[in-house]
Motif scaffolding. Structure first.
Motif, PDB file in Angstrom:
ATOM      1  N   ILE A 104       0.838  -1.203   0.000  1.00  0.00           N
ATOM      2  CA  ILE A 104       0.000   0.000   0.000  1.00  0.00           C
ATOM      3  C   ILE A 104       0.871   1.250   0.000  1.00  0.00           C
ATOM      4  O   ILE A 104       0.566   2.240  -0.686  1.00  0.00           O
ATOM      5  N   ALA A 105       1.977   1.224   0.755  1.00  0.00           N
ATOM      6  CA  ALA A 105       2.885   2.369   0.761  1.00  0.00           C
ATOM      7  C   ALA A 105       3.464   2.606  -0.636  1.00  0.00           C
ATOM      8  O   ALA A 105       3.605   3.750  -1.087  1.00  0.00           O
ATOM      9  N   GLY A 106       3.794   1.512  -1.344  1.00  0.00           N
ATOM     10  CA  GLY A 106       4.332   1.651  -2.684  1.00  0.00           C
ATOM     11  C   GLY A 106       3.315   2.199  -3.673  1.00  0.00           C
ATOM     12  O   GLY A 106       3.673   2.921  -4.612  1.00  0.00           O
ATOM     13  N   LEU A 107       2.024   1.884  -3.461  1.00  0.00           N
ATOM     14  CA  LEU A 107       0.985   2.351  -4.375  1.00  0.00           C
ATOM     15  C   LEU A 107       0.875   3.869  -4.404  1.00  0.00           C
ATOM     16  O   LEU A 107       0.411   4.450  -5.389  1.00  0.00           O
ATOM     17  N   ARG A 108       1.313   4.507  -3.353  1.00  0.00           N
ATOM     18  CA  ARG A 108       1.233   5.969  -3.311  1.00  0.00           C
ATOM     19  C   ARG A 108       2.144   6.614  -4.353  1.00  0.00           C
ATOM     20  O   ARG A 108       1.875   7.721  -4.837  1.00  0.00           O
ATOM     21  N   TYR A 109       3.213   5.910  -4.706  1.00  0.00           N
ATOM     22  CA  TYR A 109       4.227   6.495  -5.586  1.00  0.00           C
ATOM     23  C   TYR A 109       4.347   5.798  -6.949  1.00  0.00           C
ATOM     24  O   TYR A 109       4.932   6.358  -7.864  1.00  0.00           O
ATOM     25  N   LEU A 110       3.826   4.581  -7.064  1.00  0.00           N
ATOM     26  CA  LEU A 110       4.034   3.789  -8.274  1.00  0.00           C
ATOM     27  C   LEU A 110       2.727   3.563  -9.021  1.00  0.00           C
ATOM     28  O   LEU A 110       1.657   3.502  -8.397  1.00  0.00           O
ATOM     29  N   PRO A 111       2.795   3.404 -10.339  1.00  0.00           N
ATOM     30  CA  PRO A 111       1.603   2.976 -11.078  1.00  0.00           C
ATOM     31  C   PRO A 111       1.132   1.616 -10.578  1.00  0.00           C
ATOM     32  O   PRO A 111       1.939   0.771 -10.167  1.00  0.00           O
ATOM     33  N   LEU A 112      -0.158   1.404 -10.626  1.00  0.00           N
ATOM     34  CA  LEU A 112      -0.736   0.164 -10.109  1.00  0.00           C
ATOM     35  C   LEU A 112      -0.163  -1.053 -10.809  1.00  0.00           C
ATOM     36  O   LEU A 112       0.165  -2.062 -10.171  1.00  0.00           O
ATOM     37  N   ALA A 113      -0.004  -0.980 -12.127  1.00  0.00           N
ATOM     38  CA  ALA A 113       0.504  -2.127 -12.886  1.00  0.00           C
ATOM     39  C   ALA A 113       1.940  -2.456 -12.500  1.00  0.00           C
ATOM     40  O   ALA A 113       2.305  -3.630 -12.366  1.00  0.00           O
ATOM     41  N   SER A 114       2.768  -1.436 -12.311  1.00  0.00           N
ATOM     42  CA  SER A 114       4.170  -1.668 -11.951  1.00  0.00           C
ATOM     43  C   SER A 114       4.285  -2.299 -10.571  1.00  0.00           C
ATOM     44  O   SER A 114       5.032  -3.271 -10.375  1.00  0.00           O
ATOM     45  N   ALA A 115       3.550  -1.748  -9.597  1.00  0.00           N
ATOM     46  CA  ALA A 115       3.596  -2.297  -8.242  1.00  0.00           C
ATOM     47  C   ALA A 115       3.112  -3.742  -8.224  1.00  0.00           C
ATOM     48  O   ALA A 115       3.701  -4.605  -7.569  1.00  0.00           O
ATOM     49  N   ALA A 117       3.125  -5.927 -10.715  1.00  0.00           N
ATOM     50  CA  ALA A 117       4.078  -6.805 -11.409  1.00  0.00           C
ATOM     51  C   ALA A 117       5.235  -7.171 -10.495  1.00  0.00           C
ATOM     52  O   ALA A 117       5.651  -8.335 -10.419  1.00  0.00           O
ATOM     53  N   ILE A 118       5.767  -6.178  -9.775  1.00  0.00           N
ATOM     54  CA  ILE A 118       6.889  -6.446  -8.862  1.00  0.00           C
ATOM     55  C   ILE A 118       6.453  -7.389  -7.745  1.00  0.00           C
ATOM     56  O   ILE A 118       7.163  -8.331  -7.381  1.00  0.00           O
ATOM     57  N   ALA A 119       5.260  -7.144  -7.188  1.00  0.00           N
ATOM     58  CA  ALA A 119       4.783  -7.961  -6.075  1.00  0.00           C
ATOM     59  C   ALA A 119       4.533  -9.405  -6.486  1.00  0.00           C
ATOM     60  O   ALA A 119       4.572 -10.307  -5.643  1.00  0.00           O
ATOM     61  N   PHE A 120       4.296  -9.651  -7.786  1.00  0.00           N
ATOM     62  CA  PHE A 120       4.070 -11.015  -8.235  1.00  0.00           C
ATOM     63  C   PHE A 120       5.355 -11.834  -8.272  1.00  0.00           C
ATOM     64  O   PHE A 120       5.346 -12.990  -8.692  1.00  0.00           O
ATOM     65  N   ALA A 121       6.450 -11.254  -7.810  1.00  0.00           N
ATOM     66  CA  ALA A 121       7.683 -12.027  -7.629  1.00  0.00           C
ATOM     67  C   ALA A 121       7.629 -12.872  -6.358  1.00  0.00           C
ATOM     68  O   ALA A 121       8.557 -13.640  -6.090  1.00  0.00           O
ATOM     69  N   ALA A 122       6.558 -12.761  -5.591  1.00  0.00           N
ATOM     70  CA  ALA A 122       6.448 -13.484  -4.318  1.00  0.00           C
ATOM     71  C   ALA A 122       6.648 -14.993  -4.442  1.00  0.00           C
ATOM     72  O   ALA A 122       7.356 -15.592  -3.624  1.00  0.00           O
ATOM     73  N   PRO A 123       6.041 -15.681  -5.441  1.00  0.00           N
ATOM     74  CA  PRO A 123       6.283 -17.130  -5.549  1.00  0.00           C
ATOM     75  C   PRO A 123       7.757 -17.481  -5.726  1.00  0.00           C
ATOM     76  O   PRO A 123       8.217 -18.522  -5.254  1.00  0.00           O
ATOM     77  N   LEU A 124       8.495 -16.606  -6.405  1.00  0.00           N
ATOM     78  CA  LEU A 124       9.926 -16.840  -6.575  1.00  0.00           C
ATOM     79  C   LEU A 124      10.643 -16.705  -5.237  1.00  0.00           C
ATOM     80  O   LEU A 124      11.583 -17.450  -4.939  1.00  0.00           O
ATOM     81  N   MET A 125      10.196 -15.733  -4.429  1.00  0.00           N
ATOM     82  CA  MET A 125      10.796 -15.540  -3.101  1.00  0.00           C
ATOM     83  C   MET A 125      10.532 -16.742  -2.195  1.00  0.00           C
ATOM     84  O   MET A 125      11.364 -17.111  -1.374  1.00  0.00           O
ATOM     85  N   VAL A 126       9.349 -17.345  -2.360  1.00  0.00           N
ATOM     86  CA  VAL A 126       9.031 -18.543  -1.570  1.00  0.00           C
ATOM     87  C   VAL A 126      10.045 -19.640  -1.863  1.00  0.00           C
ATOM     88  O   VAL A 126      10.541 -20.310  -0.949  1.00  0.00           O
ATOM     89  N   THR A 127      10.369 -19.821  -3.149  1.00  0.00           N
ATOM     90  CA  THR A 127      11.359 -20.831  -3.531  1.00  0.00           C
ATOM     91  C   THR A 127      12.707 -20.539  -2.884  1.00  0.00           C
ATOM     92  O   THR A 127      13.363 -21.432  -2.338  1.00  0.00           O
ATOM     93  N   ALA A 128      13.133 -19.268  -2.933  1.00  0.00           N
ATOM     94  CA  ALA A 128      14.435 -18.906  -2.380  1.00  0.00           C
ATOM     95  C   ALA A 128      14.474 -19.074  -0.858  1.00  0.00           C
ATOM     96  O   ALA A 128      15.459 -19.575  -0.304  1.00  0.00           O
ATOM     97  N   LEU A 129      13.391 -18.674  -0.164  1.00  0.00           N
ATOM     98  CA  LEU A 129      13.374 -18.749   1.296  1.00  0.00           C
ATOM     99  C   LEU A 129      13.140 -20.157   1.818  1.00  0.00           C
ATOM    100  O   LEU A 129      13.408 -20.432   2.990  1.00  0.00           O
ATOM    101  N   SER A 130      12.626 -21.046   0.970  1.00  0.00           N
ATOM    102  CA  SER A 130      12.349 -22.412   1.429  1.00  0.00           C
ATOM    103  C   SER A 130      13.628 -23.160   1.778  1.00  0.00           C
ATOM    104  O   SER A 130      13.590 -24.143   2.525  1.00  0.00           O
TER     105      SER A 130
END
Length: 311
Positions: A104-115, A117-130
């Motif tokens: 939500i903090a990022g949405l104040r400064y970034l276009p909705l599509a960009s924010a 897209a970046i947040a959809f990297a979460a599944p990749l982070m799950v793999t790395a943190l596992s």
């Protein structure tokens, strides 16, 4: 993810309800509808972020979430709130809270599509943190998919370019927080029932945000309260649709549909805020989607291998 995405406690394949029917088309349509509602919720969050702090927007969303969960908790409080791992429940909720606040903090400064897209990297982070948190073994192919996905993130935020700013890191931190919450969710697997996890998410999340929300409090107007109520309703309805969908179709069929949220986010960003995704954002989003789909594919293969080995 609140997204997914992270910001809305979406139900991942690991914790979705077991399949009770085989109606994949209905499941796909429900997931698609849920992604549209998540995008609407995120768009409202972005609109409110121009006037209200991120903690306050998240608090308003959690008030609605807790209000919906309250009747279930009050009906059988001892049964629903009895957890075999209460501290894990708290840690999971903190991960989801961090994800919501950063996004939500990022949405104040970034276009909705960009924010988004970046947040959809979460599944990749799950793999790395596992690996450090669960001790899982990750093969070269899945590591390659993670690396490619992070390249997609870099394409979106473009460090060193005139478009890059510290705010671009906020949805990335949201993805990391969401991934942490999902790792804890895996640790909770088989320990607590889904209603218990939902109840802890609602009550602990509301308690933490209630402690934080007085800092920088801005009294919302009646129209803002109305928008916040719509935001909470859209988010909760989307969660219900996702859970229902995963009872109608297999996760392997439904999970890719979640990426349709990026289409809705781009469309709402254009219609509501006048943001047109540039070519770099579209390219980065495509790379992130491709790597996420491949990671999900490898996860399914690994799961089938484990099941075959255990009989």
């Amino acid at each position: 993810m609140s997204a997914s995405h992270p910001t809305a406690q979406r139900a991942p394949a690991e914790i979705a309800a077991p399949t009770l029917a085989d109606e994949p088309l209905r499941g796909i349509l429900l997931v698609a509808a849920a992604m549209a509602l998540f995008a609407v919720s995120d768009a409202v969050s972005k609109h409110l972020s121009a006037a209200l702090p991120a903690t306050e927007i998240a608090w308003l969303r959690w008030v609605g979430f807790a209000a919906i969960m309250a009747p279930f908790v009050l009906r059988a409080p001892r049964r629903i709130l009895r957890s075999r791992a209460p501290w894990l429940q708290v840690l999971r909720t903190l991960g989801l809270l961090g994800s919501a606040l950063f996004f939500i903090a990022g949405l104040r400064y970034l276009p909705l599509a960009s924010a988004s897209a970046i947040a959809f990297a979460a599944p990749l982070m799950v793999t790395a943190l596992s690996i450090p948190l669960l001790g899982e073994k990750v093969g070269a192919r899945r590591w390659a998919a993670v690396a490619v996905g992070l390249v997609g993130v870099l394409v979106v935020i473009r460090p060193g370019s005139g478009t890059f700013g510290p705010a671009a890191l906020l949805p990335l931190l949201s993805a990391v927080s969401w991934a942490f919450g999902m790792i804890v969710t895996r640790k909770l697997g088989g320990l607590d029932a889904a209603p218990t996890t939902m109840a802890y998410s609602a009550l602990v999340g509301l308690a933490v945000l209630t402690l934080l929300v007085p800092v920088g409090w801005t009294t919302p107007t009646l129209p803002q309260i109305g928008l916040a109520a719509g935001m909470a309703l859209a988010s909760t309805a989307a969660q219900f649709l996702v859970v229902t969908a995963y009872r109608l179709g297999r996760a392997s069929v439904l999970a890719p549909v979640s990426y349709s949220q990026l289409v809705w986010s781009g469309l709402l960003g254009f219609l509501v805020f006048g943001n047109v995704p540039d070519a770099w954002t579209l390219l980065g989003a495509a790379i992130i989607i491709a790597s996420g789909l491949y990671t999900a594919h490898r996860e399914r293969i690994a799961y089938r291998t484990r099941r075959a080995e255990t009989g």
